[in-house]
Design a protein around this motif. Structure first.
Motif: not given
Length: 323
Positions: A63, A79-80, A83, A168
């Motif tokens: 994300t 994020w996730g 990344s 995510p």
């Protein structure tokens, strides 16, 4: 938390972050707006606190939130599991490799129509983005073949919500409903009746299936020059010059690719440059003096505010789902 405070606070909470500094005027929304498949694109969310998107990387989904900073920079938070890989592609995504120097060179600039020169003067902050993600661009482009934009985007939304994955988690500030496009394997598992429910005819769904059986090879095209990548795309049955051009415009930031075969483009360019509608051959003849920069010319015509007079029949929206 105010919007002004958001980038610094979210950066602290994100799995990874960076700040990109453009080398001149820059518009985040104008640059990336061409990537959205309408305002309801499930993989994007354009909000006052930034542009959010989600996509797959070789390391997993990510994300990504992009925010224009007051000093002209762009803040990126990710994020996730994807990344690091997602942030690695951010500069190219934002148009870092897009060079307008040849277009803006005085001798070349003087050859341009007045509307194009004026549009460029008012839009120095526009870049051509490069996603580097061929499959992500190819599937929705195939869905747009020979149907209205409304019909294609309706089908894409259905398939994304039905078979895509939630983005995510990115904290309470993240938009609801953000989705990651299905992986090639997930696209290939979609049964025929679900394509039917999405309003996607068998010709387009078959083109998606044929292309994605070579998904690994498709992603390698991102490393090739744009025109070579476009030529290789066209070796796949069901992918023609229009689809290839639409893809490399987004994946490579190609400054020259023209969507020959588009339902509206030739008539629009003809009306803008001569006052008269034209066909694909006429459009290419009109744009020939600016070969190498033709996509930039078309983009500036679009940003000029010109609107083509509407005459003749409109394409009918067909609903295939009840047949």
């Amino acid at each position: 938390m105010t919007i002004a405070d958001a980038p610094a606070r979210l950066a602290a909470a994100a799995d990874a972050s960076l700040r990109w500094h453009p080398d001149g005027p820059y518009s985040l929304n104008q640059t990336l707006g061409t990537l959205l498949r309408g305002t309801g694109d499930p993989s994007f969310s354009l909000r006052p606190d930034g542009l959010w998107t989600a996509f797959a990387t070789p390391d997993g989904p990510v994300t990504l939130r992009l925010t224009a900073a007051a000093d002209g920079a762009v803040d990126a938070q990710a994020w996730g599991p994807g990344s690091a890989a997602g942030l690695a592609g951010v500069p190219r995504l934002l148009g870092a490799d897009d060079d307008w120097a040849a277009f803006d060179e005085p001798a070349f600039h003087a050859t341009l129509p007045r509307m194009v020169r004026e549009a460029r003067r008012r839009n120095l902050a526009v870049r051509l983005p490069s996603t580097g993600r061929v499959v992500d661009c190819l599937v929705p482009t195939i869905l747009e073949q020979k149907v209205t934009v409304i019909e294609a985007r309706r089908g894409y939304r259905y398939l994304m919500y039905r078979f895509g994955s939630p983005a995510p988690a990115a904290g309470a500030a993240a938009p609801e409903g953000l989705r990651v496009q299905p992986t090639p394997a997930q696209w290939l598992r979609i049964p025929s009746w679900e394509w039917h429910r999405a309003g996607v005819g068998p010709q387009r769904s078959a083109a998606v299936m044929r292309a994605l059986r070579s998904a690994v090879a498709l992603e390698r095209l991102a490393a090739l020059p744009a025109l070579e990548a476009a030529a290789k795309l066209q070796t796949i049955p069901g992918i023609g010059i229009w689809t290839a051009a639409e893809v490399v415009q987004r994946t490579h930031g190609c400054p020259d690719s023209i969507a020959v075969g588009d339902y509206h483009l030739a008539a629009y360019v003809g009306a803008a440059l001569t006052g008269h509608r034209t066909d694909d051959a006429g459009m290419l003849a009109l744009l020939e003096p600016w070969k190498g920069q033709r996509q930039r010319v078309v983009r500036m015509i679009g940003l000029s505010g010109f609107r083509k007079p509407t005459f003749g029949p409109r394409m009918t929206i067909q609903d295939h789902r009840r047949h």
